[in-house]
Design a protein around this motif. Sequence first.
Motif, PDB file in Angstrom:
ATOM      1  N   PHE C 221       0.862  -1.187   0.000  1.00  0.00           N
ATOM      2  CA  PHE C 221       0.000   0.000   0.000  1.00  0.00           C
ATOM      3  C   PHE C 221       0.901   1.240   0.000  1.00  0.00           C
ATOM      4  O   PHE C 221       1.823   1.338   0.800  1.00  0.00           O
ATOM      5  CB  PHE C 221      -0.895   0.020   1.245  1.00  0.00           C
ATOM      6  CG  PHE C 221      -1.960  -1.042   1.225  1.00  0.00           C
ATOM      7  CD1 PHE C 221      -1.709  -2.328   1.695  1.00  0.00           C
ATOM      8  CD2 PHE C 221      -3.217  -0.758   0.693  1.00  0.00           C
ATOM      9  CE1 PHE C 221      -2.684  -3.310   1.656  1.00  0.00           C
ATOM     10  CE2 PHE C 221      -4.199  -1.735   0.647  1.00  0.00           C
ATOM     11  CZ  PHE C 221      -3.934  -3.006   1.126  1.00  0.00           C
ATOM     12  N   LEU C 222       0.626   2.149  -0.930  1.00  0.00           N
ATOM     13  CA  LEU C 222       1.407   3.409  -0.995  1.00  0.00           C
ATOM     14  C   LEU C 222       0.411   4.550  -0.841  1.00  0.00           C
ATOM     15  O   LEU C 222      -0.164   5.029  -1.811  1.00  0.00           O
ATOM     16  CB  LEU C 222       2.112   3.520  -2.358  1.00  0.00           C
ATOM     17  CG  LEU C 222       3.057   2.368  -2.727  1.00  0.00           C
ATOM     18  CD1 LEU C 222       3.252   2.274  -4.245  1.00  0.00           C
ATOM     19  CD2 LEU C 222       4.400   2.560  -2.050  1.00  0.00           C
ATOM     20  N   GLN C 223       0.169   4.976   0.391  1.00  0.00           N
ATOM     21  CA  GLN C 223      -0.885   5.986   0.624  1.00  0.00           C
ATOM     22  C   GLN C 223      -0.273   7.184   1.324  1.00  0.00           C
ATOM     23  O   GLN C 223       0.143   7.103   2.466  1.00  0.00           O
ATOM     24  CB  GLN C 223      -2.000   5.385   1.500  1.00  0.00           C
ATOM     25  CG  GLN C 223      -2.639   4.147   0.919  1.00  0.00           C
ATOM     26  CD  GLN C 223      -3.630   4.470  -0.183  1.00  0.00           C
ATOM     27  OE1 GLN C 223      -4.054   5.627  -0.329  1.00  0.00           O
ATOM     28  NE2 GLN C 223      -3.956   3.477  -0.991  1.00  0.00           N
ATOM     29  N   ALA C 246      -2.433   2.347  -4.473  1.00  0.00           N
ATOM     30  CA  ALA C 246      -1.736   3.624  -4.180  1.00  0.00           C
ATOM     31  C   ALA C 246      -2.765   4.715  -3.941  1.00  0.00           C
ATOM     32  O   ALA C 246      -3.947   4.554  -4.256  1.00  0.00           O
ATOM     33  CB  ALA C 246      -0.855   3.992  -5.375  1.00  0.00           C
ATOM     34  N   GLY C 247      -2.306   5.808  -3.380  1.00  0.00           N
ATOM     35  CA  GLY C 247      -3.188   6.963  -3.190  1.00  0.00           C
ATOM     36  C   GLY C 247      -2.339   8.178  -2.878  1.00  0.00           C
ATOM     37  O   GLY C 247      -1.483   8.126  -1.982  1.00  0.00           O
ATOM     38  N   CYS C 261       0.105   0.695 -10.709  1.00  0.00           N
ATOM     39  CA  CYS C 261      -0.551   0.022  -9.573  1.00  0.00           C
ATOM     40  C   CYS C 261      -1.899  -0.558  -9.997  1.00  0.00           C
ATOM     41  O   CYS C 261      -2.475  -0.161 -11.009  1.00  0.00           O
ATOM     42  CB  CYS C 261      -0.777   1.019  -8.443  1.00  0.00           C
ATOM     43  SG  CYS C 261       0.755   1.696  -7.819  1.00  0.00           S
ATOM     44  N   ASP C 262      -2.419  -1.472  -9.164  1.00  0.00           N
ATOM     45  CA  ASP C 262      -3.712  -2.111  -9.490  1.00  0.00           C
ATOM     46  C   ASP C 262      -4.856  -1.133  -9.276  1.00  0.00           C
ATOM     47  O   ASP C 262      -5.852  -1.144  -9.994  1.00  0.00           O
ATOM     48  CB  ASP C 262      -3.907  -3.355  -8.602  1.00  0.00           C
ATOM     49  CG  ASP C 262      -2.845  -4.403  -8.926  1.00  0.00           C
ATOM     50  OD1 ASP C 262      -1.883  -4.538  -8.141  1.00  0.00           O
ATOM     51  OD2 ASP C 262      -2.954  -4.996 -10.013  1.00  0.00           O
ATOM     52  N   TYR C 263      -4.740  -0.302  -8.241  1.00  0.00           N
ATOM     53  CA  TYR C 263      -5.789   0.711  -8.038  1.00  0.00           C
ATOM     54  C   TYR C 263      -5.145   1.954  -7.444  1.00  0.00           C
ATOM     55  O   TYR C 263      -4.204   1.855  -6.658  1.00  0.00           O
ATOM     56  CB  TYR C 263      -6.899   0.200  -7.100  1.00  0.00           C
ATOM     57  CG  TYR C 263      -8.109   1.115  -7.166  1.00  0.00           C
ATOM     58  CD1 TYR C 263      -8.150   2.290  -6.424  1.00  0.00           C
ATOM     59  CD2 TYR C 263      -9.146   0.854  -8.064  1.00  0.00           C
ATOM     60  CE1 TYR C 263      -9.212   3.170  -6.542  1.00  0.00           C
ATOM     61  CE2 TYR C 263     -10.212   1.726  -8.178  1.00  0.00           C
ATOM     62  CZ  TYR C 263     -10.239   2.881  -7.427  1.00  0.00           C
ATOM     63  OH  TYR C 263     -11.292   3.750  -7.560  1.00  0.00           O
ATOM     64  N   THR C 264      -5.645   3.136  -7.846  1.00  0.00           N
ATOM     65  CA  THR C 264      -5.069   4.389  -7.314  1.00  0.00           C
ATOM     66  C   THR C 264      -6.168   5.324  -6.869  1.00  0.00           C
ATOM     67  O   THR C 264      -7.113   5.580  -7.634  1.00  0.00           O
ATOM     68  CB  THR C 264      -4.240   5.087  -8.415  1.00  0.00           C
ATOM     69  OG1 THR C 264      -3.280   4.157  -8.910  1.00  0.00           O
ATOM     70  CG2 THR C 264      -3.518   6.300  -7.862  1.00  0.00           C
ATOM     71  N   LEU C 265      -6.079   5.801  -5.629  1.00  0.00           N
ATOM     72  CA  LEU C 265      -6.994   6.850  -5.150  1.00  0.00           C
ATOM     73  C   LEU C 265      -6.448   8.170  -5.686  1.00  0.00           C
ATOM     74  O   LEU C 265      -5.296   8.536  -5.413  1.00  0.00           O
ATOM     75  CB  LEU C 265      -7.012   6.881  -3.619  1.00  0.00           C
ATOM     76  CG  LEU C 265      -7.762   5.713  -2.961  1.00  0.00           C
ATOM     77  CD1 LEU C 265      -7.400   5.611  -1.490  1.00  0.00           C
ATOM     78  CD2 LEU C 265      -9.260   5.945  -3.108  1.00  0.00           C
TER      79      LEU C 265
END
Lengths: 214, 290, 325, 219
Positions: C221-223, C246-247, C261-265
């Motif tokens: 997780f990269l938030q 990520a976010g 990334c698979d999903y990004t905020l």
Amino acid sequence: MRREVPLVLTAMVGLTMIIAHFIPPFNILKDLFEDWFFIIAAFAIYLGVLNLIRVNADKIYRKSRDWPFGIVVILGFLVITIPGLFFSGGRSFSDPGTSFYFLYIHVYYPLSATMFALLAFFVASASYRAFRARNVEATMLLAAAFILMLGRVPIGDWITAWLPEGYRMGNAADWIMDFPQTAGQRAIMIGIALGVVSSALRVILGLERAMGGD
Amino acid sequence: MNQENNQEVKSIWEKLLSIDRRIIFLFIAVAVAVPLFFKLSMRIPVTPVAQGTYQAIESLPAGSKVLASFDYDPGSMPELQPMAEAFFRHAFRNDLKVIIMGLWPQGPLQANIALEEVFQDEDIKAKSLQYGIDYVNLGFTAGNEVVIDRMGHSFEESYPKDGQGTPLSEIPLMRGVRNYDNVDLIFNLSAGYPGTQEWVQYAVDVFHVKLAAGNTAVQAPAMYPYVQTGQLSGVLGGMKGGAEYETLLGIPGRAVRYMFSQAVAHAVICMFIIIGNLAFFSIRKRKKTS
Amino acid sequence: MTGYEILRSTNREEGYEHIGGAAPGATYFSDSNTENKVKYFYRVRAISPWGTSESLPSNPVFSRVQWFDFSRLTLFALALIIACAIFYFISSAKTGKKLFIRKIAGLEAVDDAVGRATEMGRKIIYIPGIMDMDSMQTIAGVTILGRVAKLAAEYEAKLEVPVSKSLVMVTCRETVKEAYINAGRPDAYNDNMVYYLTDDQFGYAAALDGLFLRDKPAAVFLQGQFYAESLILAETANSVGAIQIAGTAMPSQLPFFVAACDYTLIGEELFAASAYLSKDPKLLGSLKGQDVGKFIFLLVILVGVLFLTLNSVLGLGLPDLATVF
Amino acid sequence: MSGEVVGLWIGGILTLGIFSFIYKDNPFYKFSEALFVGVSAGYWFVVTFWQYFLPKLIDNLVLAYTVLTVEGKIDYHWVYLLGGGLGILMLLRLFPSVGWLSRWSLAFIVGTTAGLQFTRYLESNGIIQVKGTILSLFVWGDLNSTIGNIVIVVGTFCGLIYFFFSKEHKGAFGGAARVGVWFLMITFGALFGYTVMSRMSLLIGRMDFLFGNWLGLIK
């Protein structure tokens, strides 16, 4: 005393800045606060520099990890500060020919430019190993990136030379930048602007714990 | 048979993907360095936003005063220094008066470097420009965007003295220059914060002065909405923007020379993305079938 | 005719000084360097290649301070509306009134990722950005860590939080401990799940690089707030086959996160997710207040565009909202 | 010109020092990076002293003092004394025991920035951007600007809807948010391309220095 006074001061200064924008007579108070702001901002620069020196001196004193490089940080600081303050002709320290100018061109410039140039390598390896068109969004992103990367250099027009004059890759890149990119950028910009407005309001009303709060 | 070479084909893609990162680094280093040895002049098409910055300066009559704010550090020199040199050549060729300042401490010194380079030119040397009459360097002052706000009321309150310590009242060029009303254009070279956005927010939208800019490529896209609304006359984007400005001025400088390397580098990055994705999809298809 | 020169004096007959100029065709000149309550006389001198002609002196005028700058009325009105909306929503959120926030797709991706990581039996690594607690994005990253930690506790997954600032380490330890207690598994928590690496940007990236290659985590997780080092993190996590969520609100890093990334905020979604999770009145109230601002902007665009389009298609004379406000 | 040659060699070695991080994190890189951190702090220190503290703070205090002693009246310059005091309070942050006093000065920094940004962001990045989006969707006889206007209006409108959190993304509203994401992806794609362009220019600059200025291979 510790928490209330700073919060009151922040509110007073913040509200003055806003009110002065609409009610000109407040500009006198605004100019006064701004005069203090400039001085404190300069001291804040010195706070950052002195804090860095203290952290590294602490690291050397306690021999914690990588402490020898703490010495290099302090040496680097002295190597440019001493010539800059004493041996570079005082106020005209930044004129070509002074020792300060020499250190800027031959030490500070190569280090700073090369630190940024490292990123080119990371982008290259990430392009090869990480950037995947794994969903619709990522595919659109990479497609736009391709058009921009090739359109902004003569290769793009060279590849699409067979298309009529006004419809080559370069023109596609211009069109993307002038219209869809501007629209998307504007939506992000408006969103951030409202975010700044609300966080500025929270800071002025003293609701924001993060801003210097304990 | 098919199963066997099928096995072997998969290993090629996976081998391709698992090559050591340093080989990729070496590849991009060579791809960027080799073209530098060739003197290939490439035609540089000019974008409308770059035209905007050029036009904003070119349209100024001789003797107009331009406030040039240098807000970048040596890290952005390859992108912004060619623009700085081109701007000085353009301004002095049109006999414009240049007031240099910087919101980043490195800015004013970057201007000195560009001036030293530009003063080697024969046509500029012939004009024998004088400090304090044709150009002045106010240096750096602390305060970021608040400096821009304060200069709207009076330059002197933000810059009582120039970079050398001479009071503004003693500088001929600064006589009659009280605030943005007495300046014909602001030219801003910016690599981040404080930069062009702050100049638009605090100078253009409050004091209605004209602004033209040159930005690092990372920051240029964010300035397009300002160009569309007319808040910003134009923006030069990255080294490509520098090359466009040099082309418009007809003096191919360093930025034009780098364009061949830039082109090869972009092609290599696109190739990396394509190979990476081909490998990714073929491995995923293989996993689905097995 | 090449232009006009504006002359000013405090005496009708003489002592005129040149104070500014105007381009040919200009119809007004604003003199902002006047002292209030002092009477001034103005004369305009038209300049042309064949000579100049001067106007007669104007009658005396003096400037006095406006108590309200009416040219900024629109800004004042909008600022007031948004400020009141934010204040109203914050106070109503404080009284416990439930404020509706739409489902954040990113949070589902977070839950899936923790679930899949548990199935694969490998570690989850959470990185709350490289900045300190005074950054809004870091605070949002730590709030989302709370949710990930709670799920990790429930699924009995191994969680690790390497950080680059000591103050962030202290805050993350509090958050993770609280999450494990809420999940009813205080025993599974220990302090060295959250540990400090280095303050240096690329040193931190290089250390994480080694960690990913050694431990081959199932989910990363990269938030929070990231700069150029995000490239190294996303790339290495990708090469070990980790699921990446990520976010960040950093525009320069979002393209790389979306591609890698698979999903990004994206930008505000990071803050919306942290408001949604923390139920903190001031975050919820601000978000709703900002939505009021967006609603006004959306409405003005819709009506304004409609008017202009009708004007040009049907030739009507509807007002142009861009100039009215 | 030996100074120039020495300078080039120092620059070349330091450039290789930083680039050595590419191979792996090693002492030569750590040395160069530490030197960079120290030199940049020193640079800020020197420039802020010569171009801010001396001409603006110290000279004004001297002026205030002379005005007081010569004419015996307190003039506006005494504001700088108070400002200087607040500045010194800021430095107390270095000492944890009295650090809380620095919050008084920090209040001026935070308050001024928040107060100014409140109106500047709302106007320049909010109102003026919305005004720039109010365009006619049909322009007689000009297809390009008709399409351009449509793209800008639809893109900004849908992009804003994507960042709207008070309504579920379902039905027409969800559709508009979907279109909004596509525009955001094109914007990120453009930013991706420009960022690659930026990083590559920096690398080209360094290669030109290494092979051109330092080794003199490029004529």
